[in-house]
Design an enzyme around this catalytic site. Sequence first.
Site, PDB file in Angstrom:
ATOM      1  N   LYS A 186      58.132  45.182   0.725  1.00  0.00           N
ATOM      2  CA  LYS A 186      57.780  46.238   1.677  1.00  0.00           C
ATOM      3  C   LYS A 186      56.755  45.641   2.608  1.00  0.00           C
ATOM      4  CE  LYS A 186      55.421  50.772   1.312  1.00  0.00           C
ATOM      5  NZ  LYS A 186      54.052  50.773   1.762  1.00  0.00           N
TER       6      LYS A 186
HETATM    7  P1  FBP Z   1      52.822  55.257   5.113  1.00  0.00           P
HETATM    8  O1  FBP Z   1      54.307  55.428   5.352  1.00  0.00           O
HETATM    9  O2  FBP Z   1      52.114  56.559   5.184  1.00  0.00           O
HETATM   10  O3  FBP Z   1      52.256  54.207   6.015  1.00  0.00           O
HETATM   11  O4  FBP Z   1      52.688  54.773   3.609  1.00  0.00           O
HETATM   12  C1  FBP Z   1      52.878  53.426   3.270  1.00  0.00           C
HETATM   13  C2  FBP Z   1      51.621  52.858   2.649  1.00  0.00           C
HETATM   14  O5  FBP Z   1      51.768  51.507   2.298  1.00  0.00           O
HETATM   15  C3  FBP Z   1      51.154  53.630   1.445  1.00  0.00           C
HETATM   16  O6  FBP Z   1      51.843  53.199   0.320  1.00  0.00           O
HETATM   17  C4  FBP Z   1      49.683  53.345   1.449  1.00  0.00           C
HETATM   18  O7  FBP Z   1      48.942  54.372   0.926  1.00  0.00           O
HETATM   19  C5  FBP Z   1      49.389  53.209   2.890  1.00  0.00           C
HETATM   20  O8  FBP Z   1      50.563  52.929   3.565  1.00  0.00           O
HETATM   21  C6  FBP Z   1      48.429  52.094   3.121  1.00  0.00           C
HETATM   22  O9  FBP Z   1      47.736  52.402   4.249  1.00  0.00           O
HETATM   23  P2  FBP Z   1      46.737  51.387   4.914  1.00  0.00           P
HETATM   24  O10 FBP Z   1      47.570  50.683   5.927  1.00  0.00           O
HETATM   25  O11 FBP Z   1      45.683  52.231   5.519  1.00  0.00           O
HETATM   26  O12 FBP Z   1      46.223  50.470   3.842  1.00  0.00           O
END
Ligand code: FBP
Length: 276
Positions: A186
Amino acid sequence: MSHETYTSIGKKMRISRILKNGRSVIFAMDHGMEHGPDEFPKEHLNPKIILKKVIEGGADAIMVNIGIAALTWDVWANNVALIVKVTGKTSIRPKDETLLQSPTGIVEDAVKIGADGIAATVYWGSQYEHIMMEQFVEIAAICEEYGMPVLQLAYPRGPEIQNRYDPRIVRYGARAAAEIGADIIKTYWTGSKESFASVVEAASGVPVLMSGGPKTDTPLEFLKVARDVIEAGGAGVVVGRNVFQRSDPVTMMRAIVRVVHKDEDPEEVAREEGLV
Ligand code: FBP
């Protein structure tokens, strides 16, 4: 004919629950840990409520921390694949440690609760990269014993990285994830179909999913990116905010699923679903 081991069959079976015909829409909801509870609109603070909605919308899998998996098991059990995330951080820890993810759970508990997959983050390029590499190697080794696939949130972030969305950097992170044995990757959207195709290429056959990111101005904007991910050879999306921060998560999830799984046109889908 070579004899397959129980664990290799188990791993294939679990992957097929997450990736349907090689594609997946995973709902990420670890934000209560990563960003804090204020990230959720009031009506979606209760994890059961939002999970029911994304399941109704057709999500293939949910990605949550073990405590949330335990609190909501009656909602997800037998309805959607479960990925337990075993690393995390809060955003209130000291600034110089924000580039580190710490254990939030263990693989064995995820096995006990009925998980189909494990997720763990590595911030490639961080000053703490070596700690997350070590964590990941240990997690992957335990997963291997149980036939449990491991998804890596391969996020390039570090003091030397000026732009974490730079395709060359994202590509490097994806390749590093493949090199260290991730089963699913991912990572960030790099801004174009062509550049994302180069990320997919670097992963050398390990399925690459796009990490959702902050809520886009319009649902259509996100649906178009999802289409581009698929056309670039990506395996789908892991999405959180772009679903739970919208007023109708069921519709948004259904629209994403149509684009990712059925190759439907984002504009048509958005129109038909009343998202424009
Ligand atoms: P989103 O689709 O909301 O971006 O979620 C994906 C994610 O990787 C979450 O699993 C995690 O909480 C967040 O984004 C991490 O956010 P950041 O970029 O602030 O670390």
